[in-house]
Design an enzyme around this catalytic site. Structure first.
Site, PDB file in Angstrom:
ATOM      1  N   HIS A 356      13.355 -71.465  31.400  1.00 61.90           N
ATOM      2  CA  HIS A 356      12.924 -70.432  30.580  1.00 61.90           C
ATOM      3  C   HIS A 356      14.043 -69.720  29.817  1.00 61.90           C
ATOM      4  CE1 HIS A 356       9.250 -70.938  32.691  1.00 61.90           C
ATOM      5  NE2 HIS A 356       8.970 -70.585  31.847  1.00 61.90           N
ATOM      6  N   CYS A 671       0.873 -76.182  23.639  1.00 63.24           N
ATOM      7  CA  CYS A 671       1.742 -74.890  23.890  1.00 63.24           C
ATOM      8  C   CYS A 671       3.048 -75.063  24.382  1.00 63.24           C
ATOM      9  CB  CYS A 671       1.054 -73.473  24.266  1.00 63.24           C
ATOM     10  SG  CYS A 671       0.861 -73.516  26.031  1.00 63.24           S
TER      11      CYS A 671
HETATM   12  C1  PEP Z   1       4.672 -75.102  29.723  1.00 62.99           C
HETATM   13  O1  PEP Z   1       4.850 -75.386  30.888  1.00 62.99           O
HETATM   14  O2  PEP Z   1       4.622 -75.905  28.771  1.00 62.99           O
HETATM   15  C2  PEP Z   1       4.275 -73.803  29.310  1.00 62.99           C
HETATM   16  C3  PEP Z   1       4.197 -73.575  27.971  1.00 62.99           C
HETATM   17  O3  PEP Z   1       4.512 -72.669  30.158  1.00 62.99           O
HETATM   18  P1  PEP Z   1       6.166 -72.204  30.710  1.00 62.99           P
HETATM   19  O4  PEP Z   1       7.101 -72.901  29.809  1.00 62.99           O
HETATM   20  O5  PEP Z   1       6.238 -70.814  30.576  1.00 62.99           O
HETATM   21  O6  PEP Z   1       6.208 -72.597  32.008  1.00 62.99           O
END
Ligand code: PEP
Ligand code: MG
Length: 752
Positions: A356, A671
């Protein structure tokens, strides 16, 4: 044998320099294996040869002794990357006689490669007069030793120990956020030092006891985690330190002494210093040398306790100019403390390209590399180049190299300006296909959302940050205000708010959870379903915030099955009923939001039919979908090269989801980070996706790229990619396309 191996590794670890360590290693290996010769050859990429850098038994020559890659038995070991065991070396077809090192009397030869992360770093050799094959146990002893040596050598290399006088120190790691930065390096060493803790008394004994307890618990959890993590990697004595620390932390006497100091009104930090110093002084006077050495470990433990005691306060970065931050692990708290205009780049020891922290840095446009190994002293205060495309840091490079990178930075700025000027143009491909481009927001510590006029809506608003930055869960009202601001900022557009997705690499600082596999653990919807109180507060805050604006969609993360979904929907309904009633009482109307699920846990791929009638839309999280489908931790640098969202299996999964979504008439948006990646966006559009969500930084460039592209041509490339057997083939096909459209500047080539 195992004990001998341990002894050697421990002796080597005690050496104060690399040459000394290697001399110790060759001597102890000769002794343990009863061999007459032991030598270490190191690979030198520049001269494409193996250099003899340490030996016991051969003559130490003044001149450089080396063998070209592939030359002689040593070169052959390197080439085959496996041990070679021969009774009579001179009879082997790859034998090459080296003059002047006194090799002639030795007949038998056992050489094994020293391999780190798939790369042959050198060759470890033992030789004997007697003409005989080394037995299996000797062979496995040498192989094990070489594996340990590889870690030590990689570490030494990262510290620049082998550099020739005019060579630039280069740190290679995982490219995590594209871009280039040239600035002064800053090692984040904000930790208080034990020797600097001053006598401080407290009036609130209970508070200090509580702080001490929390710090000890945190330290224990961390040591257990580190012990496990480094289990296969580190020398035994390092692992033993974690055990010792854990043992000491559980020691009733230490705890009693610390508590006694606090009850006498010492502040927790001061209590730690006093107790640790008195213990370590006692150890230092012991006659047993092993126990004497533990005095230093005790101080180290005290140091770590101080770190956890200080960790509840915000770090401070008062930088006069732009810097490159070197840190162990980039946390939300560190990022929150650095003004964006001072942060040129980040180099972190922990993390990988889809952590993240990396996602956030990409959103901020800060070049970064992660999983880097380096010695803080070698980078702090030095001029460095961070090459976020190639995953490389150069420390004090030459002027011509600096000029090249400055030129690259200039080109970046020009490209950025050019695409930003066209931000507001609609995203329509050259042959007329309209693609929805939405914004991913919420990861930044700066909770005021940036208003991007160029997007069709907010495709993913991550809600974790306020939960991560505070000392406790934010209240319903606090959350209400935050969400209201976001919905208000995009009042004529839809905003998809995701419910809390903590866990994985976003653990809550105030809820210490110890898990072996946090990404497979208590994460996302699993956590919120187990805590309906927290979930309901968040849902109510979102719903209240939407009154009168009516642009809220709610997205549920980490759904793995229909039962989980039904449970979550029941809670959404409960919150909706409550808030709708409140609204009526205030003569307002609460519109029912659309509800969607993240498709990111592979099990959901086979239950998509059951989503019909239960949810209103789908959002694909390619970051997690990739990690779970490929069984590759998105946060683990050791497997970073295996993590690839362009893997054929991920592409097949994306095909399946789109086909199902169409059949079920469910809108679907991507996303994950793939949607904001130039190659990924082209592929997704070619596959038939027409709704993408990405970070602020990528919106203008992806719109620009898609405007130059042709959807029909992309469909043909996607078709080609469907039969590919490796991510490289897919990447090559897309790269060729992007370059043929003069868009290569968006994907600069990486190293090698
Ligand atoms: C994903 O897993 O692609 C997502 C958009 O969520 P995160 O990166 O916050 O887990
Ligand atoms: Mg996810």
């Amino acid at each position: 044998m195992l004990q001998q191996l341990r002894d050697i590794v421990e002796r080597v670890a005690r050496a104060t320099s690399l040459p000394q360590a290697l001399d110790t290693l060759v001597a102890s290996t000769c002794h343990a294996m009863k061999a007459e010769v032991c030598s270490v050859y190191i690979a030198d990429e520049e001269t494409q040869s193996y250099r003899l850098i340490a030996t016991k038994g051969l003559k130490k020559s003044r001149r450089n002794v080396s063998l070209k890659f592939g030359e002689g038995l040593v070169g052959y070991v390197g080439q085959r990357a496996e041990p070679i065991n021969v009774a009579e070396a001179t009879r082997h077809k790859h034998y090459k006689h080296l003059r002047g090192i006194g090799e002639e009397p030795f007949h038998s030869f056992l050489g094994t490669p020293i391999i780190h992360r798939r790369k042959v770093m050198g060759v470890l050799v033992v030789q004997q007069r007697e003409q005989r094959l080394f037995d299996e146990s000797e062979e496995s002893f040498l192989v094990t030793l070489a594996a340990q040596l590889a870690i030590a050598l990689a570490h030494a290399r990262a510290q620049g120990v082998w550099l020739k006088s005019n060579e630039t120190l280069t740190i290679d790691a995982v490219a995590s956020s594209p871009g280039v930065a040239v600035a002064t390096g800053y090692w984040d060493d904000d930790q208080p030092r034990l020797e600097n803790v001053l006598p401080m008394s407290t009036l609130d004994v209970d508070l200090e006891l509580e702080r001490l307890l929390v710090a000890m618990e945190k330290a224990k959890t961390e040591f257990r985690r580190l012990r496990k993590r480094f289990d296969s990697d580190l020398k035994n004595d390092t692992l033993a330190i974690f055990d010792l620390f854990s043992h000491l932390l559980n020691d009733p006497m230490l705890r009693r002494d610390l508590e006694a100091k606090i009850r006498n009104r010492a502040q927790a930090e001061w209590a730690v210093r006093q107790v640790v110093e008195s213990y370590s002084a006692r150890f230092a006077q012991m006659s047993d040398s092993y126990l004497r050495e533990r005095a230093q470990d005790l101080r180290e433990l005290g140091q770590r306790l101080l770190y956890y005691l200080s960790n509840d306060s915000q770090p401070e970065f008062d930088w006069p100019e732009m810097r490159v931050l070197f840190t162990r692990e980039l946390t939300a708290a560190i990022l929150a403390a650095i003004p964006r205009d001072k942060l040129a780049g980040v180099v972190s020891m922990e993390g990988a390209s889809n952590s993240h922290a990396a996602i956030l840095l990409r959103a901020m446009g800060v070049p970064a590399i992660m999983g880097a190994e380096y010695e803080p002293k070698s980078v702090h205060g030095k001029q460095v180049v961070v090459d976020g495309y190639g995953g490389r840091v150069l420390v004090e490079p030459s002027e011509p190299v600096l000029d090249e990178y400055r030129q690259l930075m200039q080109e970046e700025v020009e490209l950025y300006d050019k695409v930003e000027q066209e931000l507001n143009k609609p995203c329509v491909t050259a042959d007329g296909l309209t693609v929805q481009v939405n914004l991913n927001a919420g990861l930044s510590a700066d909770t005021s959302i940036s208003v991007n006029q160029g997007v069709d809506g907010v495709g993913l608003y991550r809600t974790e940050v306020p939960f991560l930055l505070q000392r406790s869960f934010p209240s319903e009202d606090e959350q209400y205000h935050l969400y209201r601001d976001v919905l208000h900022a995009y009042q004529n557009k839809q905003v998809v708010m995701r419910t809390l997705d903590v866990g994985g690499d976003k653990p809550l600082p105030y809820l210490s959870i110890e898990e072996d596999n946090p990404f497979l653990g208590w994460r996302g919807i699993r956590f919120t379903l187990d805590h309906p109180d927290i979930f309901l507060i968040q849902l109510r805050a979102m719903l209240r915030a939407s009154i009168g604006l009516d642009n809220l969609d709610i997205l549920l993360p980490m759904i793995s099955g229909i039962v989980e979904l039904e449970e979550a929907l029941a809670l959404v309904n409960q919150a909706y009923t409550e808030v709708a009633k409140q609204a009526v009482e205030m003569s307002q109307v609460l519109h029912r939001p659309r509800i969607g699920v993240m498709v990111e846990v592979p099990s959901l791929l086979y239950q998509l039919d059951h989503l019909k009638g239960r949810v209103d839309f789908l959002s694909i999280g390619t970051n997690d979908l990739t990690q779970y489908l490929l069984a590759v931790d998105r946060n683990n640098v050791r497997v970073a090269s295996l993590y690839d969202a362009l893997h054929p299996s991920v592409i097949s999964a994306l095909d399946l989801i789109l086909a199902k979504a169409k059949a079920l008439h469910l809108p679907v948006c991507v996303c994950g980070e793939l949607a904001g990646d130039p190659l990924g966006a082209l592929l997704l559009v070619g596959m038939g996706y027409d709704s993408l969500s990405m970070n602020n930084r990528n919106v203008a460039r992806i719109k620009y790229i898609l405007r130059q592209a042709n959807a029909a041509e992309l469909a043909a490339i996607a078709d080609e990619c469907r039969s590919a057997i490796s991510p490289h083939v897919i990447r090559d096909a897309l790269t060729k396309y992007i370059e043929s459209h003069q868009l290569g500047g968006f994907i600069r080539a990486g190293k090698e």
